[in-house]
Design a protein around this motif. Sequence first.
Motif, PDB file in Angstrom:
ATOM      1  N   GLU A  28       0.823  -1.212   0.000  1.00 40.86           N
ATOM      2  CA  GLU A  28       0.000   0.000   0.000  1.00 40.86           C
ATOM      3  C   GLU A  28       0.854   1.257   0.000  1.00 40.86           C
ATOM      4  N   ALA A  29       1.855   1.297   0.861  1.00 40.85           N
ATOM      5  CA  ALA A  29       2.739   2.471   0.918  1.00 40.85           C
ATOM      6  C   ALA A  29       3.482   2.640  -0.401  1.00 40.85           C
ATOM      7  N   CYS A  30       3.908   1.538  -0.985  1.00 38.32           N
ATOM      8  CA  CYS A  30       4.618   1.598  -2.271  1.00 38.32           C
ATOM      9  C   CYS A  30       3.730   2.197  -3.355  1.00 38.32           C
ATOM     10  N   LEU A  31       2.534   1.641  -3.511  1.00 34.51           N
ATOM     11  CA  LEU A  31       1.657   2.112  -4.584  1.00 34.51           C
ATOM     12  C   LEU A  31       1.120   3.514  -4.323  1.00 34.51           C
ATOM     13  N   ASP A  32       0.830   3.836  -3.067  1.00 30.84           N
ATOM     14  CA  ASP A  32       0.407   5.209  -2.754  1.00 30.84           C
ATOM     15  C   ASP A  32       1.495   6.197  -3.140  1.00 30.84           C
ATOM     16  N   SER A  33       2.739   5.848  -2.864  1.00 34.32           N
ATOM     17  CA  SER A  33       3.865   6.706  -3.218  1.00 34.32           C
ATOM     18  C   SER A  33       3.997   6.843  -4.735  1.00 34.32           C
ATOM     19  N   VAL A  34       3.859   5.734  -5.435  1.00 34.13           N
ATOM     20  CA  VAL A  34       3.937   5.758  -6.901  1.00 34.13           C
ATOM     21  C   VAL A  34       2.843   6.665  -7.464  1.00 34.13           C
ATOM     22  N   PHE A  35       1.599   6.481  -7.005  1.00 34.99           N
ATOM     23  CA  PHE A  35       0.491   7.283  -7.530  1.00 34.99           C
ATOM     24  C   PHE A  35       0.647   8.769  -7.208  1.00 34.99           C
ATOM     25  N   ARG A  36       1.244   9.096  -6.067  1.00 36.56           N
ATOM     26  CA  ARG A  36       1.463  10.506  -5.716  1.00 36.56           C
ATOM     27  C   ARG A  36       2.527  11.155  -6.598  1.00 36.56           C
TER      28      ARG A  36
END
Length: 64
Positions: A28-36
Amino acid sequence: MTLVMPKTGANILLSLVVPVYNVEKYIEACLDSVFRQLPEDGVEIILVDDGSPDGSMGIVRDKY
């Protein structure tokens, strides 16, 4: 399982490949960071399930 989520009709300028194996705690943290950090247009994110025995891909399916 591989999920590819480009926008319909978008010209893809960047493909980001994220291998997924035993990252249930971090996905979740990885993908949230990518999307941001990435623009919405012209980018596709390819998640590759490398046979992960944990719930990593379940989290991806449920949230994204």
